[in-house]
Design a protein around this motif. Structure first.
Motif, PDB file in Angstrom:
ATOM      1  N   CYS A 240      41.022  24.334 -16.388  1.00  0.00           N
ATOM      2  CA  CYS A 240      40.696  24.538 -17.511  1.00  0.00           C
ATOM      3  C   CYS A 240      42.080  25.816 -17.627  1.00  0.00           C
ATOM      4  O   CYS A 240      42.337  26.422 -18.551  1.00  0.00           O
ATOM      5  CB  CYS A 240      40.102  26.357 -16.841  1.00  0.00           C
ATOM      6  SG  CYS A 240      38.542  25.868 -17.610  1.00  0.00           S
TER       7      CYS A 240
ATOM      8  N   ASN B 134      32.992  30.347 -17.215  1.00  0.00           N
ATOM      9  CA  ASN B 134      32.826  32.127 -17.280  1.00  0.00           C
ATOM     10  C   ASN B 134      33.950  32.739 -15.946  1.00  0.00           C
ATOM     11  O   ASN B 134      34.645  34.026 -16.364  1.00  0.00           O
ATOM     12  CB  ASN B 134      31.461  32.659 -16.774  1.00  0.00           C
ATOM     13  CG  ASN B 134      30.749  32.810 -17.730  1.00  0.00           C
ATOM     14  OD1 ASN B 134      30.244  33.687 -18.816  1.00  0.00           O
ATOM     15  ND2 ASN B 134      30.098  30.717 -18.031  1.00  0.00           N
TER      16      ASN B 134
ATOM     17  N   ARG C 278      36.675  31.869 -15.965  1.00  0.00           N
ATOM     18  CA  ARG C 278      38.252  32.330 -16.662  1.00  0.00           C
ATOM     19  C   ARG C 278      38.372  33.596 -17.250  1.00  0.00           C
ATOM     20  O   ARG C 278      39.590  33.641 -17.776  1.00  0.00           O
ATOM     21  CB  ARG C 278      38.244  30.908 -17.529  1.00  0.00           C
ATOM     22  CG  ARG C 278      38.242  29.710 -16.781  1.00  0.00           C
ATOM     23  CD  ARG C 278      38.820  28.978 -15.700  1.00  0.00           C
ATOM     24  NE  ARG C 278      40.412  29.470 -15.983  1.00  0.00           N
ATOM     25  CZ  ARG C 278      41.585  29.596 -14.951  1.00  0.00           C
ATOM     26  NH1 ARG C 278      40.897  28.700 -13.127  1.00  0.00           N
ATOM     27  NH2 ARG C 278      42.742  28.927 -15.134  1.00  0.00           N
ATOM     28  N   LEU C 279      37.348  34.263 -18.004  1.00  0.00           N
ATOM     29  CA  LEU C 279      36.998  35.200 -18.219  1.00  0.00           C
ATOM     30  C   LEU C 279      37.082  36.359 -17.701  1.00  0.00           C
ATOM     31  O   LEU C 279      37.529  37.242 -17.656  1.00  0.00           O
ATOM     32  CB  LEU C 279      35.989  35.175 -19.700  1.00  0.00           C
ATOM     33  CG  LEU C 279      35.748  34.490 -20.581  1.00  0.00           C
ATOM     34  CD1 LEU C 279      34.629  33.947 -21.854  1.00  0.00           C
ATOM     35  CD2 LEU C 279      37.758  34.978 -21.299  1.00  0.00           C
TER      36      LEU C 279
ATOM     37  N   GLN D 221      28.474  33.095 -22.620  1.00  0.00           N
ATOM     38  CA  GLN D 221      30.123  33.427 -22.576  1.00  0.00           C
ATOM     39  C   GLN D 221      31.425  32.356 -22.801  1.00  0.00           C
ATOM     40  O   GLN D 221      32.015  31.871 -22.828  1.00  0.00           O
ATOM     41  CB  GLN D 221      30.339  34.071 -20.764  1.00  0.00           C
ATOM     42  CG  GLN D 221      29.856  35.327 -21.135  1.00  0.00           C
ATOM     43  CD  GLN D 221      30.177  36.481 -21.296  1.00  0.00           C
ATOM     44  OE1 GLN D 221      31.496  36.615 -22.045  1.00  0.00           O
ATOM     45  NE2 GLN D 221      29.514  37.547 -22.072  1.00  0.00           N
ATOM     46  N   SER D 222      30.591  30.758 -22.125  1.00  0.00           N
ATOM     47  CA  SER D 222      31.340  30.230 -22.223  1.00  0.00           C
ATOM     48  C   SER D 222      31.481  29.144 -23.611  1.00  0.00           C
ATOM     49  O   SER D 222      32.969  29.004 -23.616  1.00  0.00           O
ATOM     50  CB  SER D 222      30.096  28.938 -21.777  1.00  0.00           C
ATOM     51  OG  SER D 222      30.062  29.122 -20.558  1.00  0.00           O
TER      52      SER D 222
ATOM     53  N   TYR E 118      34.832  31.936 -24.165  1.00  0.00           N
ATOM     54  CA  TYR E 118      35.675  31.389 -24.239  1.00  0.00           C
ATOM     55  C   TYR E 118      36.610  30.143 -24.644  1.00  0.00           C
ATOM     56  O   TYR E 118      37.844  30.178 -24.651  1.00  0.00           O
ATOM     57  CB  TYR E 118      35.601  31.380 -22.364  1.00  0.00           C
ATOM     58  CG  TYR E 118      36.742  29.939 -21.452  1.00  0.00           C
ATOM     59  CD1 TYR E 118      37.843  30.714 -20.960  1.00  0.00           C
ATOM     60  CD2 TYR E 118      36.658  28.517 -21.730  1.00  0.00           C
ATOM     61  CE1 TYR E 118      38.878  29.984 -20.587  1.00  0.00           C
ATOM     62  CE2 TYR E 118      37.168  27.973 -20.636  1.00  0.00           C
ATOM     63  CZ  TYR E 118      38.435  28.998 -20.194  1.00  0.00           C
ATOM     64  OH  TYR E 118      40.131  27.615 -19.327  1.00  0.00           O
TER      65      TYR E 118
END
Length: 1463
Positions: A1038, A1109, A1111-1112, A1127-1128, A1131
């Motif tokens: 990521c 998730n 990462r957000l 959420q993924s 993203y």
């Protein structure tokens, strides 16, 4: 009448109740038994007794039977005549009945009258029947007595309703009712029906059951309807009588509407009935089914059947039994057995219905097929499908088709199959042969999920069935393994291995069958051989039992035989088998479930057996470098699995370390500048090595044209140290191959092959890593030591080299790369990238070069050597242009081993010529392209642990001086080229392991294992382990994805939206774009893994989504899966702004689709995916995306299909593309594109056209057919929808006038016919009942459609004129469909009384431009012209149907044309 009957019935019910209460208080008999003598004849002066005696019956007292002196018919006849001729008739009947009532007041007398009479045998009657009816039964057979007798019986019966059965076991109420059964004639059936229904209403439950079941035997057919209505009312009131009532109703001749009413009533109560009643209820429902309502009834029955009815035996009852006391355990067991019997009876009912009623299995399969959601399927569905498959042979293909569809869609998964066997194993055991047959059929499929489902059938059949079935399962698996089909062999071996672990004791009983597979090793791949020996070794060594000795002996025998073979293929089998068996023998005993616990190490005897076996393998393989390499690789994989016991590992480590040092490592090397010789200094450990070094020195001093240098050292080795002796070993090997004298003089000395360098070092590295818990300090000198090489950079001297010298340089680089790929050092990645660039330059000028092997199993040996046609073909083509002709014989290209310089000069172009040609090519193309992907099989495989380097951010490297002080600090990090190298390899691994290819049969003359070459180490890991490793890498992946995203965002800002701006490094841009694409491929390969659907892998999917998730925002604990998916999705969706090329766009869309499919509400993100796909289709992509090759076209087709599948209004989108985008393209210059859809060009138009035609046909096929029962609003909506569809179809068809290329015409013919067929099936029924109310709309629709079908007719003529076989093969089917359309339209008009609107005419054969095709006689031409004139003046309806009938004549004209051509 019905109301009166109910009132009278209630009154009678009250009177009967009063009689019953009185009967309970009064004694049963008014007379005393003292006056009777046992077995004495009844002496009574009553009319009743006298008439009976006169007619032939003597009444007995006590327990004796009444005696009948004459035949029964004679008695009835005499009594009838006596009564009828009596002077006081009909008063005598009342006296007779009154006497009967008085007589039967005594219980014994009444009982005797109800029991059969005793026939007095005489000489005349001895030949007659010995059975006699009872007195009451005989009296009921006399019409004049029957009503009165029946009334007497029903008055007497309430006295015994609540009486317990006496010691004699006679149930008086049942005995009384039995008198009414099977009467020859019922005088007043209506009165009898009323009385018996009243009796049923007041009787106890057990007697009610008997009375109801007796109704068909008592009443006649004329009362069936009345009885049916009464029983339905009773069924509504009392559900406890459901079973007997349904049993009776199924025996009565009732009106179908009445049966439907009963079925609906029963169906509504189905979920509340007990398990005991379920078989009878289901039987009634199935027997009342008709062809018309079969599907609806079965679908409702399937929904109402509660799974709890069938799960009681195995799960529900077991859980409840734990709560009961010990005293209740026996009743629990009885109840469980009863439940099992009921389930068995239920399936027997279904079997019977399926076998004898054809409509039932078809309806049941259709009901299961129409269930779309996986959550709606039950274990009962799968069990019924298996029952139908085994019972009804006519529906086998249908069942197979439905099963395949459900498996592919994910509705039938392992959890459902396991539950089916767990709950219904008793039923399925009876159909075991059919289940095995089905499993065999599924294993022949081409879809991976279907093959897996077939293997699960074998697995659970073995687990739940008896010994005989287990033997059949093993026999079927052995047959699959010996079949030679790769997919079948793989899956069957996996099942065998799983069964060995699941039930080893049962597998040992069938070991003789498994052992027979050893005769079929020739056709197996290495991975399959490995699985087989692993399975047999577990059976042989899992327990020290005498029964296993024969397996051990056979294994040793086969392995020694294969090892002693001189053919490499068989030696390889022996090596794999020996190392696999040694691994089982040397397994850590504390880790294996079936071995003696507590013994973590081997005994001395066991260790001796293992070491002797390994030494045997080593001695048999040391004469062959390839065999040695296989041995090292197999041994390394064994150590990597961490199964060896410590004692065996210690012996292996000592042996490997010394042998590797002696073979490949030298102490120091002093090489003069520019010299062609060097001094070899070795340790005085081995004199043979010293002698070998002198021989190498002599050969290099005289013949080696390359200056030897120590390169790629990570430390300063100028004064002292070690080095890998690569170039001398490779040169000596080539020298020995050419027949040189130095090596041939020492026949007893084995020359070490450089092919074994990388495999041997991998074995050493893993062994040290395993012994020291991952610490590699003991071999850190090898990890950073230099290698003896030469100058590898291609300079001017590269052009002057011979082919053999160039091949030598290429081999040297390949071996160096493979050495670096085995060293888990970050700096070596940079060396690998540099060497790959150098290798590409060498390969570009070395045509037909065959690299040294890097994968030594059978799959690697079968790889076709890559041919560098990029240069060789161009050089040869240049020679042909210059007038040079070459012979087509074997001397055209020399062998790489040919030593003659004259041969090289003759067979190769002159250096000056070659240089000139290459300069010209370079001038035209800029550089010669060589793809190392074609040489993938010749590189060593990276272990999955290598990718832990991705976790490294910035690594500091400290450079120390002589006093160990820090002299300098260098920061190391992954650069884009190194990152791309790792990502490419990781994406290939995921594609190979987590994305299963379609299992297909191997084409003729094609290698079986090409897809798996270079992944042999990977395939020894499970897919779950690979997925787990990649999930651990998600965090760094990521980070890299975000960094690349920021890079392209900044570039976009700097260049103002232009992809490649001025001053930008193009090479860096392409490398970053490739990294972007590989990252998206890795994400897609991970989340598209089918294993996430399995329940045991849920936590792994949850962990992967939590990484995305995080990462957000910070992930909350216990977050729902749907929320994580949402959420993924958000993203990953954010990356769409920085997508650099079309390939990345497609992979991003696919990732979002995969995440959306895993959600419980996948339609929520459908609109977002469609919007994103449209943005990508409307974006101007960088140059290179529109080149004429198949890959971008396939990707464009995939993205356009995704857009049309996910958009809300497919017809509107198609109209926009065809009506807006295509006209823009037509009006633009030749090389331009559509302004609305920049991806739409003249080259990609065929892609857009094919996809739009396919999606249009698919859309109209998915539209449900309208029915006359639908509302007018529904009719109008569907008519409007079909108007839009036909308009889109017309727009698309008319485009062939402008774009008439062959692919476009082919798509038009193919999908045009399918659309017309869909119009016939889906639209024409709608037009049938919409014509009268919407006449103008229907005629307008047909007129528009007629213009399109006329153009299809012209296309058929065009295909025939051009004699294109690819096009003409579609013409007959299209002609037939058009003819059917005309007939169907005519039928619609007749149905609506508008036959005058239809008239017949002939249509001319024309080409696409409307020009007439001259293939008819002048007379036909004249008729056509007249028809055209007439048609233009006709009304709208006539014109419409004229066009349709014109197409009907096409078939005749086509046949005429074909006759003309044949003549």
């Amino acid at each position: 009448m019905a109301s009166k009957r109910r009132l009278s019935r209630s009154g009678d019910k009250e009177s009967l109740t009063e009689d019953t209460s009185k009967a309970r208080k009064q004694p049963l008999s008014k007379k005393t038994k003292e006056s009777y003598v046992h077995n004495e004849v009844e002496e009574n002066a009553s009319v009743f007794v006298k008439l009976l005696k006169t007619s032939g019956i003597t009444l007995k007292t006590g327990e004796s039977q009444n005696q009948l002196a004459v035949d029964q018919i004679v008695f009835q006849k005499k009594l009838f005549q006596t009564l009828r001729k009596h002077p006081s008739y009909p008063k005598i009947i009342e006296e007779f009945v009154s006497g009967l009532e008085s007589y039967i007041e005594d219980r014994d007398s009444f009982r005797n009258c109800l029991l059969s009479c005793e026939r007095v045998q005489d000489e005349e009657s001895s030949m007659g029947t010995s059975y006699c009816k009872s007195l009451i039964k005989l009296l009921l057979g006399i019409d004049i007595l029957q009503p009165a007798i029946i009334k007497t019986l029903f008055e007497k019966l309430p006295e015994f309703l609540f009486e317990k059965v006496n010691s004699d076991g006679i149930n008086m109420p049942r005995l009384i009712i039995n008198q009414l059964k099977w009467l020859d004639r019922v005088v007043d059936s209506k009165d009898l029906t009323t009385k018996i229904m009243q009796l049923i209403s007041i009787a106890p439950l057990d007697l009610q059951h008997d009375f109801v079941t007796s109704l068909p035997e008592i009443l006649g057919d004329s009362q069936n309807a009345e009885v049916g209505k009464e029983l339905i009312d009773l069924l509504t009131e009392n559900t406890l009588l459901t079973v007997p009532i349904l049993d009776v109703l199924s025996s009565l001749q009732l009106d179908p509407k009445l049966l439907t009413k009963v079925r609906q009533l029963v169906m509504s109560k189905l979920s509340s009935v007990t398990l005991d009643d379920l078989p009878v209820i289901v039987k009634f429902i199935l027997h009342s089914i008709t062809i018309v309502d079969a599907f609806e009834v079965i679908a409702e029955l399937r929904e109402e059947l509660d799974l709890q009815h069938c799960i009681l035996p195995s799960l529900f009852q077991a859980s409840q039994s734990k709560l009961k006391t010990k005293g209740q355990t026996s009743s629990s067991g009885i109840q469980e057995n009863s439940d099992k019997d009921c389930v068995t009876l239920l399936f027997d009912v279904i079997k019977s219905a399926v076998r004898y009623e054809r409509v039932i299995p078809e309806a049941w399969i259709k009901a299961i097929e129409s269930t779309a959601s996986a959550s709606e399927h039950k274990t009962f569905d799968l069990a019924v499908l298996l029952i139908i498959y085994s019972t009804n042979a006519q529906t086998k293909k249908y069942v197979e088709r439905v099963l395949r569809s459900k498996i592919r869609s994910g509705c039938f998964q392992e959890q459902l199959l396991q539950g089916t066997f767990c709950v219904h194993y008793l039923v399925l055991k009876d159909v075991c042969p059919s289940i095995l047959s089905l499993a065999q059929t599924l294993l022949h499929s081409s879809h991976q999920s279907i093959i897996l489902f077939g293997s699960l059938l074998y697995k659970y059949a073995f687990k739940f069935f008896d010994t005989y079935c287990q033997q059949e399962v093993i026999g079927a698996l052995v047959t699959h393994i010996c079949s030679g089909n790769e997919a079948e062999v793989d899956i069957a071996l996996d099942v065998l291995l799983e069964l060995v672990v699941l039930n080893p004791s049962a597998m040992r009983l069938n070991a003789v069958f498994v052992k027979g597979i050893l005769d079929y090793l020739d056709n197996m791949l290495p991975q399959q051989i490995r699985k087989l020996f692993y399975t047999l070794s577990i059976l042989a060594f899992s327990k020290q039992h005498e029964a296993n000795n024969h397996i051990q002996d056979d294994l040793h025998l086969v392995i020694r035989k294969q090892l002693s073979s001189t053919i490499f293929k068989y030696k390889l089998i022996g090596i794999i088998g020996a190392v696999t068996m040694a691994g089982i023998m040397a397994t850590d005993r504390s880790r294996f479930f079936s071995l003696t616990p507590g013994r973590g190490d081997l005994s001395d005897e066991q260790c001796t057996q293992v070491t002797s076996l390994l030494q045997l393998v080593h001695s048999c393989s040391k004469q062959s470098p390839q065999a040695s390499a296989v041995y090292y690789d197999e041994f390394a994989n064994l150590i990597q699995e961490e199964k060896l016991a410590p004692k065996a590992l210690e012996w292996v480590g000592q042996t490997i370390f010394h042998e590797f040092q002696d073979a490949f490592v030298v102490d120091s090397c002093v090489v003069p500048e520019g010299g062609h010789w060097f001094v070899l200094v070795v340790s005085p450990v081995d004199l043979h090595t010293l002698e070998l070094g002198h021989r190498i020195l002599g050969s290099l001093h005289s013949d080696c044209p390359f200056p030897v240098k120590a390169l790629y050292g990570l430390e300063d080795y100028s004064s002292d140290g070690i080095a890998v002796n690569l170039l001398p070993l490779l040169f000596s090997q080539d020298f020995a191959k050419d027949g040189g004298s130095p090596t041939s003089q020492a026949s007893d000395q084995k020359l070490v092959s450089p092919l074994c360098l990388a495999p041997y070092f991998r074995l050493l590295r893993l062994c040290v890593e395993r012994q020291h818990d991952g610490n590699l300090e003991e071999i850190d000198g090898l990890l950073d030591c230099p290698i003896f090489l030469t100058d590898l950079e291609p300079g001017e001297r590269l052009q002057s080299m011979s082919i053999k010298e160039r091949s030598f340089m290429c081999s040297l680089i390949f071996l160096t790369l493979n050495w670096f790929r085995e060293a888990k050092v970050l700096t070596r990645l940079k060396n690998i990238v540099e060497l790959q660039q150098i290798l590409e330059k060498h390969l570009a000028v070395t045509p037909d070069y065959v690299p040294p092997l890097a994968n030594f199993d059978l799959e690697g040996l079968e790889v076709t050597p890559p041919t560098n046609t990029a240069v060789s073909s161009k050089i040869r083509m240049q020679g042909k242009i210059g007038g040079r002709k070459r012979k087509a014989d074997g001397s055209k290209m020399p062998s790489p081993d040919a030593p003659s310089k004259e041969d090289n000069s003759e067979c190769d172009p002159a250096p000056s010529d070659r240089s000139q040609v290459e300069k010209e090519l370079k001038g035209k193309e800029g550089k010669t392209s060589v793809s190392l992907q074609n040489y993938h099989a010749y590189f060593r495989e990276l272990d999955i642990e290598v990718f832990s380097i991705l976790h490294c951010g910035l690594v500091a490297k400290f450079i120390l001086d002589a006093e160990m002080h820090t002299e300098a600090t260098e920061v190391l990090q992954l650069q884009p080229p190194e990152l791309l190298f790792l990502l490419e390899d990781l994406s290939q691994k995921l594609e190979n392991m987590l994305t299963p290819s379609i299992a297909r049969r191997v084409p003729f003359l094609k290698s079986k294992g090409n897809r798996n070459v270079g992944f042999s180490h990977l395939h020894q890991r499970s897919a779950l382990e690979i997925a787990f490793r990649v999930v651990q890498l998600l965090t760094p992946l990521c980070k890299y994805l975000e960094n690349i995203h920021n890079y392209f965002q900044s570039l976009d800002a700097e260049n103002c939206g232009v992809a490649v701006g001025p001053g930008m490094e193009v090479e860096e841009y392409h490398v970053m774009a490739s990294c972007y694409q590989r990252l998206l491929q890795i994400f897609h390969g991970l989340f598209a893994w089918s294993g996430f659907f399995e329940l045991q892998n849920y936590n792994l999917l949850y962990s992967a989504l939590k990484v995305l998730n995080s990462r957000l925002k910070q992930v909350e604990p216990d977050q729902a899966l749907d929320e994580l998916l949402s959420q993924s999705f958000h993203y990953l969706q954010n990356f769409h702004l920085s997508i650099p090329n079309f390939q990345c766009a497609l992979y991003l869309i696919r990732i979002l689709m995969v995440l959306s499919e895993k959600s419980t509400a996948p339609t929520q993100n459908k609109e977002k995916i469609a919007s994103l796909a449209r943005q990508f289709l409307c974006r101007v992509w960088p140059s290179g995306e529109k080149e004429k090759n198949s890959v971008p076209n396939d990707q464009l087709q995939a993205l356009l299909s995704i857009y049309l599948e996910h958009t809300d209004n497919v017809l509107k989108v198609i109209e926009e593309i065809a009506g807006v985008g295509v006209p823009e393209l037509i009006s633009s210059p030749k090389e331009a594109c559509s302004s609305t859809f920049p991806t739409l060009t003249r080259h990609t138009f065929v892609i857009f056209f094919r996809v739009m035609m396919a999606e249009l046909e698919k859309t109209v096929n998915d539209l449900q057919t309208g029915t006359a029962a639908d509302s007018q609003q529904v009719h109008e909506q569907k008519l409007l929808y079909w108007n839009m569809a036909v308009r889109d179809f017309s727009i698309l068809i008319n485009l062939i006038k402008v774009f008439d290329s062959r692919p476009v015409l082919h798509a038009c013919l193919k999908f045009g016919r399918l659309f017309v067929e869909a119009f016939l099936k889906q639209c024409m029924p709608l037009l049938d009942f919409s014509f009268r109310k919407h006449r103008e709309d229907v005629l307008s629709l047909l007129e528009t459609f007629q213009l399109s079908t006329r153009l299809l007719h012209h296309l058929c003529g065009h295909s025939k004129i051009h004699q294109d076989m690819k096009l003409t093969k579609h013409v007959p089917f299209l002609k037939k469909t058009l003819e059917l359309l005309v007939c169907r339209v005519k039928a619609m008009l007749i149905f609506n009384n508008c036959r005058e609107a239809f008239w017949l005419g002939n249509l001319k054969n024309r080409d696409l431009q409307g020009e007439e095709i001259i293939s008819q006689s002048s007379q036909e031409s004249t008729a056509d012209e007249n028809e055209d004139d007439t048609s233009s003046q006709a009304s709208k309806s006539k014109a419409t149907e004229d066009g349709e009938e014109d197409e009907a004549s096409d078939g005749e004209e086509e046949s005429d044309d074909s006759d003309d051509d044949s003549d």
